[in-house]
Write a protein that holds these residues in place. Structure first.
Motif, short mmCIF file in Angstrom:
data_model
loop_
_atom_site.label_atom_id
_atom_site.label_comp_id
_atom_site.label_asym_id
_atom_site.label_seq_id
_atom_site.Cartn_x
_atom_site.Cartn_y
_atom_site.Cartn_z
N ASP A 42 42.55 48.03 48.71
CA ASP A 42 43.22 48.59 47.53
C ASP A 42 44.51 49.29 47.93
O ASP A 42 45.56 49.12 47.29
N SER A 212 45.51 39.74 30.18
CA SER A 212 45.90 40.74 31.18
C SER A 212 46.91 41.71 30.56
O SER A 212 46.58 42.38 29.59
N ALA A 272 35.94 39.33 31.07
CA ALA A 272 36.54 39.34 32.40
C ALA A 272 35.64 38.53 33.32
O ALA A 272 34.47 38.87 33.51
N PRO A 280 32.92 43.42 41.72
CA PRO A 280 33.90 43.95 40.76
C PRO A 280 34.32 45.39 41.03
O PRO A 280 34.74 46.10 40.11
N GLN A 282 36.88 47.00 42.54
CA GLN A 282 38.22 47.46 42.18
C GLN A 282 38.44 47.42 40.67
O GLN A 282 39.02 48.34 40.09
N TYR A 283 37.95 46.35 40.03
CA TYR A 283 38.07 46.22 38.58
C TYR A 283 37.41 47.41 37.87
O TYR A 283 38.00 48.03 36.98
N TYR A 287 38.98 50.71 35.80
CA TYR A 287 38.45 50.97 34.46
C TYR A 287 37.95 52.40 34.33
O TYR A 287 38.30 53.13 33.38
N ILE A 352 30.87 42.60 32.97
CA ILE A 352 31.70 41.47 33.35
C ILE A 352 31.01 40.18 32.94
O ILE A 352 29.82 40.15 32.66
N ASN A 370 36.85 37.35 41.79
CA ASN A 370 37.44 37.69 40.50
C ASN A 370 38.28 36.52 39.99
O ASN A 370 39.32 36.19 40.58
N HIS A 372 40.03 36.35 37.28
CA HIS A 372 40.88 36.92 36.23
C HIS A 372 41.98 35.94 35.80
O HIS A 372 42.22 35.76 34.60
#
Length: 400
Positions: A42, A212, A272, A280, A282-283, A287, A352, A370, A372
């Motif tokens: 990250d 996004s 997502a 997930p 980091q997602y 959030y 998710i 991911n 995305h």
């Protein structure tokens, strides 16, 4: 008789020992790099993508800027060069089952207008907002419109504005400049939306869609431009895809409920996509760290997950329900539909959308499985039909 092996000359032994030391060092270095990437992914991503320059206030666009057809990737009158009007073909060899036939009532598709906001295509870290003449980001955005907005190509009108989008790094930091960059991008979107509304017949239902960053701007349009106005009555459905929406702290502010069933109109559908095993972290961290629209913490609050294969909230479906996944070619300029490619189920613990084993869709899968980038292409054909079904439901709910 074989003699004793000769001892290796000292210089060669020294050279070999040094070589082995170097190999060992490189192995340790590689392990260390992988460990650092895993532990600090990250932070390294932020260093690479978050701008370290001051925010520069943009000049407002001219009041009549969006009268210029060049300010739109897609709009009525673009003709064969309109990327949103692309219709991919089915791959008969790769589909796991026969391609679905065109619905008998395809010629009776109701009239509706789509306002689609493309996702982030500006990745540079030397500016907080993309210039409209930034060639690389504009080319990427055009490809995204071709692969995503085309799912709405049964609409009578599709409008996709160009705008001075916030850079990708703006979503990776809580720095004040990031908020200002998003505000600047939204100002362009709101101006384009006003022109869209003025151009579409008043009795035509509208569909708001984006992915996004585009989904972020859809949410802002709902909360800041449409909620509490007669325009909201014209919204057949809103698709802020790829933008996590808290059922507790965000959804009440949108003015529309989540789409609970496939026959519902006037609702919000978002998801997502993650393949399994999903990571997930980091997602969910982003959030949880972002306050909701009501200003309250979103930490561990449930996320809206509308399954695009069933059209229902928190639904689950096998791959046979998937009418067509858009699988792009290497440069994303083209692609084919594959029926029955992936399943989908909303995970009750994280919110998710899980799509089973990782499908091979190209090089743009993000860490943690991911998907995305492929949120819309994964379910291209189902979304094409879903929007028509919801517009029909909207019409049926109107007084005759």
């Amino acid at each position: 008789m074989r003699g004793k092996p000769r001892a290796m000359p000292l210089p060669w032994r020294t050279t070999l020992r040094k070589f082995l030391y170097i190999v060992a060092f490189l192995i340790v270095l590689a392990i260390a790099v992988l460990l650092v990437l895993r532990l600090y992914a990250d932070e390294l991503t932020q260093m690479a993508l978050v701008p370290d320059v001051e925010f520069t206030e943009q000049d407002a666009l001219a009041d009549n800027a969006y009268q210029d057809p060049a300010m739109w990737f897609s709009r009525p009158g673009k003709g064969v060069n309109d990327p949103a009007r692309w219709q991919p073909a089915f791959s008969e060899e790769l589909s796991t089952r026969a391609a679905p036939e065109e619905p008998e009532d395809a010629q009776d598709t109701p009239r509706f207008a789509v306002f689609f906001i493309h996702p982030t295509s500006f990745l540079d870290n030397d500016a907080w907002n993309a210039p409209l003449d930034h060639e690389d980001s504009q080319n990427r955005a055009r490809l995204m419109v071709r692969g995503m907005a085309s799912a709405f190509n049964r609409a009578s009108e599709i409008w996709v504005p160009r705008y001075r989008q916030a850079t990708y790094g703006a979503f990776l930091t809580d720095a004040p400049e990031a908020g200002r960059a998003l505000d600047a991008a939204y100002a362009d979107i709101e101006q384009a939306f006003d022109f869209f509304i003025d151009s579409v017949p008043e009795d035509t239902p509208i569909v708001l869609a984006g992915h996004s960053q585009g989904g972020y701007h859809v949410v802002r349009l709902l909360t800041e431009r449409l909620k509490g106005t007669p325009l909201m009555e014209r919204v057949a459905v809103a698709y802020p895809v790829g933008m996590p929406i808290s059922i507790e702290t965000d959804l009440p502010a949108l003015g529309l409920p989540a789409c609970a069933t496939a026959q519902q109109a006037g609702c919000v559908a978002s998801w997502a996509s993650f393949a399994e095993p999903a990571e997930p972290g980091q997602y969910l961290r982003l959030y949880n760290e972002t306050p909701g629209i009501d200003g309250q913490s979103r930490t561990d609050t449930p996320i809206v997950c509308v399954n695009p294969l069933t059209g229902s909230l928190n639904g689950s479906a096998d791959a046979e329900r998937n009418l067509g996944t858009l699988v792009p070619d290497g440069d994303l300029a083209n692609g084919e539909l594959i029926a029955g490619a992936v399943p989908a189920r909303c995970d009750p613990d994280t919110g998710i959308l899980l799509i089973g084993d990782p499908p091979d869709l190209g090089q743009y899968v993000l860490p943690g499985n991911n998907y995305h980038v492929y949120d819309i292409p994964l379910f291209w054909r189902n979304l094409q039909q879903d929007v028509v079904n919801r517009v029909r439901a909207w019409q049926q709910a109107r007084p005759s």
